[in-house]
Design an enzyme around this catalytic site. Sequence first.
Site, PDB file in Angstrom:
ATOM      1  N   HIS A 186     -59.083   3.456 -59.702  1.00  0.00           N
ATOM      2  CA  HIS A 186     -59.107   2.616 -62.033  1.00  0.00           C
ATOM      3  C   HIS A 186     -60.523   2.095 -62.405  1.00  0.00           C
ATOM      4  CE1 HIS A 186     -55.391   2.418 -61.414  1.00  0.00           C
ATOM      5  NE2 HIS A 186     -54.701   2.325 -60.534  1.00  0.00           N
ATOM      6  N   GLU A 216     -54.336   3.822 -72.260  1.00  0.00           N
ATOM      7  CA  GLU A 216     -54.426   4.223 -72.348  1.00  0.00           C
ATOM      8  C   GLU A 216     -54.348   4.838 -74.170  1.00  0.00           C
ATOM      9  OE1 GLU A 216     -51.646   6.894 -70.017  1.00  0.00           O
ATOM     10  OE2 GLU A 216     -52.616   5.560 -70.259  1.00  0.00           O
TER      11      GLU A 216
END
Length: 302
Positions: A186, A216
């Site tokens: 991550h 995103e």
Amino acid sequence: MTGPDDKTLTQPALNLLAGGGRLSASLMVLTGHSIGRMFRIEKAQTVIGRASDADINFDDESISRHHAKLSLSDAGVRLSDMGSKNGTLLNGEKVEGERQLRNGDKVQVGSNTVLRYSELDMLDEAVQRLLYDSAIRDGLTGAFNRKFFSEALQKEFAFCVRHEVPIAVLMMDLDHFKAINDTHGHAAGDFALVSFVGCVHRAIRTEDVFARYGGEEFALVLREVTEDVAVAVAERLRRHVQDLKPIFNGTPLDLTVSIGVATHATGVFNNVDEVMAAADRYLLLAKSDGRNRVMSKWLSGI
């Protein structure tokens, strides 16, 4: 009695109050658009209004183009109305002639916008600006957040309808982003997001509104841009992201982006929800058509 963990670290202290005695005059938005935004009063004459050349500008039809004026001198700041249609209020009273402003005074222009006058030292001003910035920006990437984008899009859409000029919305989604998290962790995903935002910021105008919409997914609004120009901007962004190759812990990350473009001109859409739905629809087409591409009505034919 003290132990080894009770020792106070000795180091040169920064004087955080240096210059704190110097006060600056400012207005902070309490209600209306851009709540929390601060405007420093530095010029001898500062105009508040709806016109693009106003020093403090609000896109609000209840505010006159040149609504009110602030006059700065050694004696302080004085407020006067500039013949506005709806008048200017100071602490609830209509302003006639010039009125001296005092710390904490509230100024109303139009039907929705109330401003608080303050005289702040440098530290207080920095804190207020930091608080405002944290309220409108995504904490990780520094892009605007979704709430700010939605409010900005409403204002931009109203402006474009009123002036009969086009507006474009670009919805962007980083391709295969989950694979970056799964493969590199991550921290790499966060690094990719920050790198992407920096890439976009370097390629757009200062007046363009770019936001992290969720995860995103990102959104960009371009004022007074026709579809062919918006598609060209989107294609340029797509190429920049493809060529970015940010390096995380020695490993280059492959980033690509899919972009959907929706453009509003007179009579095309009824509201911002329809514009956003169209941009989302073209984003899905771009992703289903292989990703790393731009899609719009003009390009898709639908």
